[in-house]
Design a protein around this motif. Structure first.
Motif, mmCIF file in Angstrom:
data_model
loop_
_atom_site.group_PDB
_atom_site.id
_atom_site.type_symbol
_atom_site.label_atom_id
_atom_site.label_comp_id
_atom_site.label_asym_id
_atom_site.label_seq_id
_atom_site.Cartn_x
_atom_site.Cartn_y
_atom_site.Cartn_z
ATOM 1 N N THR A 1 0.845 -1.192 0.000
ATOM 2 C CA THR A 1 0.000 0.000 0.000
ATOM 3 C C THR A 1 0.882 1.243 0.000
ATOM 4 O O THR A 1 2.013 1.220 0.479
ATOM 5 C CB THR A 1 -0.926 0.053 1.228
ATOM 6 O OG1 THR A 1 -0.147 0.058 2.409
ATOM 7 C CG2 THR A 1 -1.925 -1.076 1.228
ATOM 8 N N GLU A 2 0.321 2.295 -0.545
ATOM 9 C CA GLU A 2 1.009 3.582 -0.624
ATOM 10 C C GLU A 2 -0.003 4.642 -0.200
ATOM 11 O O GLU A 2 -1.105 4.705 -0.749
ATOM 12 C CB GLU A 2 1.459 3.791 -2.079
ATOM 13 C CG GLU A 2 2.156 5.073 -2.367
ATOM 14 C CD GLU A 2 2.583 5.117 -3.820
ATOM 15 O OE1 GLU A 2 3.719 4.707 -4.117
ATOM 16 O OE2 GLU A 2 1.771 5.553 -4.665
ATOM 17 N N SER A 3 0.363 5.447 0.783
ATOM 18 C CA SER A 3 -0.546 6.476 1.295
ATOM 19 C C SER A 3 -0.856 7.521 0.229
ATOM 20 O O SER A 3 -0.009 7.872 -0.570
ATOM 21 C CB SER A 3 0.064 7.180 2.503
ATOM 22 O OG SER A 3 0.191 6.288 3.562
ATOM 23 N N ILE A 4 -2.071 8.020 0.300
ATOM 24 C CA ILE A 4 -2.495 9.126 -0.552
ATOM 25 C C ILE A 4 -2.498 10.357 0.337
ATOM 26 O O ILE A 4 -3.188 10.398 1.348
ATOM 27 C CB ILE A 4 -3.891 8.889 -1.157
ATOM 28 C CG1 ILE A 4 -3.851 7.643 -2.028
ATOM 29 C CG2 ILE A 4 -4.354 10.114 -1.907
ATOM 30 C CD1 ILE A 4 -5.213 7.251 -2.555
ATOM 31 N N GLU A 5 -1.732 11.327 -0.022
ATOM 32 C CA GLU A 5 -1.636 12.556 0.798
ATOM 33 C C GLU A 5 -2.768 13.490 0.441
ATOM 34 O O GLU A 5 -3.189 13.665 -0.607
ATOM 35 C CB GLU A 5 -0.299 13.259 0.537
ATOM 36 C CG GLU A 5 0.875 12.384 0.891
ATOM 37 C CD GLU A 5 1.000 12.053 2.364
ATOM 38 O OE1 GLU A 5 0.683 12.922 3.207
ATOM 39 O OE2 GLU A 5 1.399 10.940 2.688
#
Length: 99
Positions: free
Chosen positions: A95-99
């Motif tokens: 997973t990769e955070s969405i800022e």
């Protein structure tokens, strides 16, 4: 009917859940048909969507499989890795955070 006003305590308001991108990575061993099946079964993609994403993963090295609330995204990553491991494939997801 009389109009009623409510005094809402702002501390009771819920924040939007943190959203994440789920990304699948390419490798030299996982069969493309297996990736298509993962995308259909875990990420609810149609066959055409799954095939297009599989080709993107193959050509670009990775692709975004979906955007989900943090907890759901993490569960999908864990399920992807578990199913791949059971099938003896080294498929990886994160997973990769969405800022």
């Amino acid at each position: 009917m009389p109009k009623t006003e409510f005094d809402l305590d702002s501390s009771l308001l819920l924040d939007m859940p943190k959203m994440v991108r789920v990304i699948l990575l390419n490798d030299d061993y996982t069969e493309m048909d297996f990736v298509v099946a993962i995308l259909q079964n875990i990420y609810a993609k149609s066959h055409d969507e799954a095939l297009a994403l599989t080709l993107e993963i193959h050509k670009q090295g990775k692709a975004i499989c979906g955007i989900y609330p943090y907890d759901i995204g993490e569960i999908k990553v864990q399920e992807t890795i578990r199913v791949a491991k059971e099938a003896q494939f080294p498929l990886k997801a994160y997973t990769e955070s969405i800022e």
